[in-house]
Write a protein that holds these residues in place. Structure first.
Motif, short mmCIF file in Angstrom:
data_model
loop_
_atom_site.label_atom_id
_atom_site.label_comp_id
_atom_site.label_asym_id
_atom_site.label_seq_id
_atom_site.Cartn_x
_atom_site.Cartn_y
_atom_site.Cartn_z
N THR A 1 0.84 -1.21 0.00
CA THR A 1 0.00 0.00 0.00
C THR A 1 0.87 1.26 0.00
OG1 THR A 1 -0.27 -0.46 2.35
CG2 THR A 1 -2.17 -0.81 1.00
N SER B 1 -8.04 -6.87 -2.11
CA SER B 1 -9.23 -6.04 -1.89
C SER B 1 -10.16 -6.67 -0.85
CB SER B 1 -9.97 -5.82 -3.21
OG SER B 1 -10.43 -7.06 -3.70
N LYS B 2 -10.04 -7.97 -0.66
CA LYS B 2 -10.88 -8.65 0.34
C LYS B 2 -10.33 -8.44 1.76
CE LYS B 2 -12.66 -12.28 -2.64
NZ LYS B 2 -11.77 -12.73 -3.73
N TYR B 3 -9.04 -8.09 1.87
CA TYR B 3 -8.41 -8.03 3.19
C TYR B 3 -8.00 -6.63 3.63
CZ TYR B 3 -8.44 -13.03 2.78
OH TYR B 3 -8.86 -14.31 2.63
N VAL B 4 -7.78 -5.76 2.67
CA VAL B 4 -7.27 -4.44 3.04
C VAL B 4 -8.32 -3.37 2.77
CG1 VAL B 4 -5.43 -2.75 2.66
CG2 VAL B 4 -4.94 -5.18 2.46
N LYS B 5 -8.66 -2.66 3.82
CA LYS B 5 -9.60 -1.55 3.67
C LYS B 5 -8.85 -0.32 3.19
CE LYS B 5 -13.60 -3.11 5.34
NZ LYS B 5 -13.34 -4.28 4.49
N VAL B 6 -9.30 0.27 2.10
CA VAL B 6 -8.67 1.50 1.63
C VAL B 6 -9.69 2.63 1.78
CG1 VAL B 6 -7.36 2.52 -0.24
CG2 VAL B 6 -7.59 0.06 -0.11
N LYS B 7 -9.27 3.66 2.48
CA LYS B 7 -10.22 4.78 2.68
C LYS B 7 -9.89 5.94 1.76
CE LYS B 7 -10.01 4.55 7.39
NZ LYS B 7 -9.47 3.27 7.63
#
Ligand SMILES: *Cc1c(COP(=O)(O)O)cnc(C)c1O
Length: 388
Positions: free
Chosen positions: A332, A382-388
């Motif tokens: 990220t 995308s299933k594990y990391v939240k992107v704000k």
């Protein structure tokens, strides 16, 4: 053996004969000017080489230490360093008069690269892949079929990479006359580790030339991730005799070196034989080849190329590891800071590069080999990391 105590040809019978046939052919073609011209021309016109050496200015300034350059193998056709090797071996197979390529694949990256070159060279192609992996990597299965390859699902054992290798070997043994087994890393019996390194060494040759053009000197450190070890051998080889260049290989320590869920073969393994070579191997409590874990399937392998075991034994390369969470963080970070989404494998090298850059002073230069792009990992992440 080729690498002092490591390497060799631990195969027998028909397979040994076939391996010897490849060895003889490679010994001839590696010095054949026409072969080399054709190979380098394909690297230029089809793979897209030379790949860029990019000065990561934002990252360098943000970390406040050594200058960081990224070797952009992610910009190659099919998105990683893998095609450098596959093009070379497929060309050799053609010269040997073979009509068909077979390969095994775990996550499908090597399978896609092999299917790509089979299409380019108009050769038949069969890819062996565990059933579980086929389900996890449905998109790559579709790509291989689109490219004209036949994907054979392997349904025994754990239905993943190890069984796929065994099935591919049996298939090869039954069709030795017209079939070439295309290995995807610096592993397997001789000549594969040497040959694959030779096809990947262009990475380090370009790094040396490019860094000398912009900085007028060699880097202080080159960092690469190590699965089987081909992108790392490719990046390191040109610098092995330049003793002032530190070489750092980064394995996957998965969920931690104290757990059984990692793939840190050089750090935690012991000397043994796997897939036709003597090297370091991860062994479980029962004395069998261990099951490994890494968030990146490309590093998820219980063996390692024999040349790495050798370079470790003479302390020429330092091997360290990065955990799943460190790789995710680097993944990220690079996306945000430089606008480059790296492969999860490459993110392991980045994690170590970030640590080193902070530690070293501003007059030092680090090159990190960005072995591939992250597109293949997005769906999973995308299933594990939240992107704000
Ligand atoms: C396959 C792969 C690797 C691991 O293979 P090596 O032989 O260790 O280089 C690393 N990075 C990417 C992007 C890959 O596709």
């Amino acid at each position: 053996m080729e690498f002092k105590d490591f390497g060799g040809q631990f195969v027998a019978g028909k397979i040994l004969d076939a391996v010897k046939e490849i060895e003889t052919a490679y010994n001839f073609y590696k010095n054949d000017q026409l072969f080399l011209i054709e190979y380098h021309n394909l690297l230029k016109t089809y793979v897209g080489r030379p790949s860029l050496l990019y000065y990561a200015k934002n990252m360098t300034e943000d970390l406040g230490g050594a200058k960081i350059y990224l070797k952009r193998e992610d910009l190659n056709h099919t998105g990683s360093h893998k095609l450098n090797n596959v093009i070379g071996q497929a060309l050799l197979a053609k010269k040997m008069g073979k009509k068909k390529l077979i390969a095994e694949t775990g996550a499908g990256q090597h399978g896609v690269a092999t299917a790509t070159v089979a299409a380019l060279f108009n050769m038949e192609c069969e890819i062996y892949m565990g059933k579980v992996d086929c389900e996890k990597q449905a998109l790559n299965v579709y790509k291989m079929e689109l490219l004209g390859a036949k994907v054979v699902q392997v349904t025994n054992g754990t239905q993943s990479l190890k069984e796929a290798v065994d099935a591919a070997l049996v298939a090869w043994a039954n069709h030795l006359d017209d079939t070439y087994y295309l290995i995807g890393s610096v592993v397997g019996p001789h000549p594969f580790p040497t040959m694959v390194r030779d096809f990947q060494k262009v990475i380090g040759q370009e790094i040396k030339q490019q860094i000398n053009e912009v900085e007028g000197r060699n880097p202080d450190m080159v960092i690469a991730c190590v699965g089987g070890g081909s992108n790392a051998m490719g990046a390191f080889y040109e610098f092995v005799n330049d003793k002032d260049v530190m070489l750092v290989g980064v394995e996957a320590s998965g969920k931690g070196l104290d757990t059984n869920e990692h793939a840190a073969t050089l750090t935690k393994g012991q000397i043994g034989v796997i897939h036709g070579m003597k090297t370091k191997v991860l062994i479980n409590e029962r004395g069998e080849i261990a099951e490994t874990h890494s968030i990146s399937s490309g590093l998820d392998y219980p063996g390692v190329g024999p040349e790495h075991a050798f370079l470790e034994s003479i302390a020429r390369v330092k091997y360290v590891s990065a955990a799943d969470n460190e790789a995710l963080e680097a993944f990220t970070y690079l996306s945000r800071v430089e606008g480059i989404i790296p492969a999860l494998e490459s993110a392991h090298a980045l994690a170590e590069g970030i640590k080193q850059a902070k530690r070293l002073s501003k007059d030092k230069i680090i090159v990190i080999n960005l072995s591939g792009r992250g597109d293949k990992d997005i769906d999973y992440i995308s299933k594990y990391v939240k992107v704000k």
